[in-house]
Design a protein around this motif. Structure first.
Motif, PDB file in Angstrom:
ATOM      1  N   LEU A 110       0.826  -1.205   0.000  1.00  0.00           N
ATOM      2  CA  LEU A 110       0.000   0.000   0.000  1.00  0.00           C
ATOM      3  C   LEU A 110       0.862   1.257   0.000  1.00  0.00           C
ATOM      4  O   LEU A 110       0.530   2.253  -0.650  1.00  0.00           O
ATOM      5  CB  LEU A 110      -0.934  -0.009   1.215  1.00  0.00           C
ATOM      6  N   GLU A 111       1.976   1.214   0.709  1.00  0.00           N
ATOM      7  CA  GLU A 111       2.892   2.364   0.720  1.00  0.00           C
ATOM      8  C   GLU A 111       3.507   2.574  -0.658  1.00  0.00           C
ATOM      9  O   GLU A 111       3.668   3.712  -1.110  1.00  0.00           O
ATOM     10  CB  GLU A 111       3.992   2.143   1.759  1.00  0.00           C
ATOM     11  N   ILE A 112       3.857   1.488  -1.346  1.00  0.00           N
ATOM     12  CA  ILE A 112       4.411   1.583  -2.693  1.00  0.00           C
ATOM     13  C   ILE A 112       3.402   2.226  -3.641  1.00  0.00           C
ATOM     14  O   ILE A 112       3.736   3.139  -4.410  1.00  0.00           O
ATOM     15  CB  ILE A 112       4.814   0.195  -3.211  1.00  0.00           C
ATOM     16  N   LEU A 113       2.147   1.764  -3.596  1.00  0.00           N
ATOM     17  CA  LEU A 113       1.114   2.329  -4.456  1.00  0.00           C
ATOM     18  C   LEU A 113       0.885   3.802  -4.150  1.00  0.00           C
ATOM     19  O   LEU A 113       0.695   4.617  -5.064  1.00  0.00           O
ATOM     20  CB  LEU A 113      -0.195   1.556  -4.279  1.00  0.00           C
ATOM     21  N   ASP A 114       0.893   4.135  -2.883  1.00  0.00           N
ATOM     22  CA  ASP A 114       0.675   5.528  -2.482  1.00  0.00           C
ATOM     23  C   ASP A 114       1.785   6.428  -3.018  1.00  0.00           C
ATOM     24  O   ASP A 114       1.522   7.517  -3.555  1.00  0.00           O
ATOM     25  CB  ASP A 114       0.612   5.615  -0.954  1.00  0.00           C
ATOM     26  N   ASP A 122      -0.705  10.965 -13.515  1.00  0.00           N
ATOM     27  CA  ASP A 122      -1.339  10.724 -14.812  1.00  0.00           C
ATOM     28  C   ASP A 122      -1.308   9.252 -15.233  1.00  0.00           C
ATOM     29  O   ASP A 122      -1.800   8.904 -16.315  1.00  0.00           O
ATOM     30  CB  ASP A 122      -0.663  11.577 -15.904  1.00  0.00           C
ATOM     31  N   VAL A 123      -0.709   8.399 -14.406  1.00  0.00           N
ATOM     32  CA  VAL A 123      -0.669   6.964 -14.695  1.00  0.00           C
ATOM     33  C   VAL A 123      -1.789   6.268 -13.923  1.00  0.00           C
ATOM     34  O   VAL A 123      -1.928   6.454 -12.714  1.00  0.00           O
ATOM     35  CB  VAL A 123       0.687   6.339 -14.308  1.00  0.00           C
ATOM     36  N   THR A 124      -2.586   5.490 -14.624  1.00  0.00           N
ATOM     37  CA  THR A 124      -3.636   4.686 -13.995  1.00  0.00           C
ATOM     38  C   THR A 124      -3.080   3.308 -13.657  1.00  0.00           C
ATOM     39  O   THR A 124      -2.583   2.603 -14.531  1.00  0.00           O
ATOM     40  CB  THR A 124      -4.846   4.519 -14.938  1.00  0.00           C
ATOM     41  N   LEU A 125      -3.148   2.932 -12.383  1.00  0.00           N
ATOM     42  CA  LEU A 125      -2.676   1.618 -11.952  1.00  0.00           C
ATOM     43  C   LEU A 125      -3.822   0.612 -12.052  1.00  0.00           C
ATOM     44  O   LEU A 125      -4.901   0.817 -11.490  1.00  0.00           O
ATOM     45  CB  LEU A 125      -2.167   1.675 -10.510  1.00  0.00           C
ATOM     46  N   ALA A 276       9.893   3.106 -13.573  1.00  0.00           N
ATOM     47  CA  ALA A 276       9.750   3.840 -12.315  1.00  0.00           C
ATOM     48  C   ALA A 276       9.173   2.939 -11.220  1.00  0.00           C
ATOM     49  O   ALA A 276       9.597   2.999 -10.062  1.00  0.00           O
ATOM     50  CB  ALA A 276       8.859   5.064 -12.523  1.00  0.00           C
ATOM     51  N   MET A 277       8.210   2.086 -11.578  1.00  0.00           N
ATOM     52  CA  MET A 277       7.634   1.165 -10.594  1.00  0.00           C
ATOM     53  C   MET A 277       8.658   0.115 -10.176  1.00  0.00           C
ATOM     54  O   MET A 277       8.753  -0.241  -8.993  1.00  0.00           O
ATOM     55  CB  MET A 277       6.386   0.489 -11.158  1.00  0.00           C
ATOM     56  N   ILE A 278       9.436  -0.388 -11.130  1.00  0.00           N
ATOM     57  CA  ILE A 278      10.478  -1.365 -10.814  1.00  0.00           C
ATOM     58  C   ILE A 278      11.468  -0.779  -9.809  1.00  0.00           C
ATOM     59  O   ILE A 278      11.830  -1.412  -8.814  1.00  0.00           O
ATOM     60  CB  ILE A 278      11.211  -1.809 -12.093  1.00  0.00           C
TER      61      ILE A 278
END
Length: 287
Positions: A110-114, A122-125, A276-278
């Motif tokens: 949850l912290e990563i997603l936040d 502007d990115v939809t997860l 960026a997510m990696i």
């Protein structure tokens, strides 16, 4: 580098004929040349266009989009090139991730997603729950998190270890109102066990498994209500132990280690939003 019109033409022929070999034969060209030129086109665009198999080819999501645009008057080809390249370089659009349901509710994830949504609004997860390894290219999914006990469906996919997670036994004070704390594995076999699907595959046959769930939150709630002894990841429930809500069981005897692995299709063609997510996942788990 600007994409070559010749390479685009060869790509279009390949799609129309349904394969590199068929296209080469129909137009008296060398198969190796078409394959090499399409690889160069993918390099110029910065994304994979085709999924190559022994007998045929399939279009990736970018491949379908690109073919849709280039199969138009020549004046629109440049627009197609710019569109596909810009998609790879933009912090926008959709980032699809396949995550085990058991991991979804963790405070770490949850912290990563936040953090990600705050940095890249502007990115939809698009988060989907998957227990098994999936074909990321064919399902158009950017990343997958899997425990090491699951075999990755495509051995050519990139696999990076994020962390090793120790899983141990816990019960609650309420449970001890009705049952004595087991002090040996033999005694443990008499107690009801609550566990995740991954952990359940690694347990001794004599273990009395009463609940298997992908939701650690559910397992924790049932444990605190005194329904059994749970197998839970240490890193996610340290605070519960510190507060006394969970009590370690056989801490010196029982432990299951599961390694979480990050899987993605290719090192060569990674959109910036995916990269960026990696990097965020690596940074978070390195802690």
């Amino acid at each position: 580098m600007k994409a070559s019109l010749d390479d685009i033409y060869l790509f279009m022929l390949t799609v129309r004929h349904g394969g590199i070999s068929v296209a080469a034969k129909a137009h008296s060209l060398q198969r190796s040349k078409i394959s090499r030129r399409i690889q160069q086109l993918e390099k110029d665009l910065g994304c994979q266009l085709l999924i190559r198999t022994t007998r045929q080819i399939e279009l990736t999501e970018n491949g379908r989009l690109f073919y849709q645009y280039i199969n138009q008057p020549l004046s629109e080809v440049d627009q197609a090139v710019n569109l596909v390249k810009s998609q790879q370089q933009a912090f926008s659009g959709v980032l699809k991730m396949a995550i085990p349901a058991a991991f979804i509710s963790s405070s770490v994830f949850l912290e990563i997603l936040d953090r990600y949504t705050e940095q890249f609004p502007d990115v939809t997860l698009d988060i989907i729950h998957r227990y098994e390894s999936i074909d990321l290219k064919r399902e158009n999914i950017d990343l997958q998190l899997l425990p090491n006990i699951v075999d990755v469906i495509n051995e050519n996919y990139v696999q990076q270890t994020l962390l090793s997670s120790a899983n141990r036994l816990y019960c609650s004070p309420k449970y001890l109102e009705s049952y004595s704390l087991p002090t040996t594995m033999e005694a443990l076999y008499q107690h009801p066990i609550l566990t995740s699907r991954y952990n359940s595959t690694l347990l001794p046959e004599r273990m009395n498994v009463r609940l298997v769930s992908e939701d650690f939150g559910l397992i924790n709630r049932l444990t605190e209500s005194g329904r059994g002894i749970a197998i839970l990841p240490v890193v996610l429930f340290e605070d519960k132990v510190a507060s006394g809500d969970l009590i370690p069981v056989l801490p010196e005897t029982f432990e299951i280690d599961i390694v979480m692995t990050l899987v993605y299709p290719s090192r060569r063609f990674i959109p910036v939003k995916t990269r960026a997510m990696i990097e965020l996942l690596r940074e978070q788990f390195s802690k």
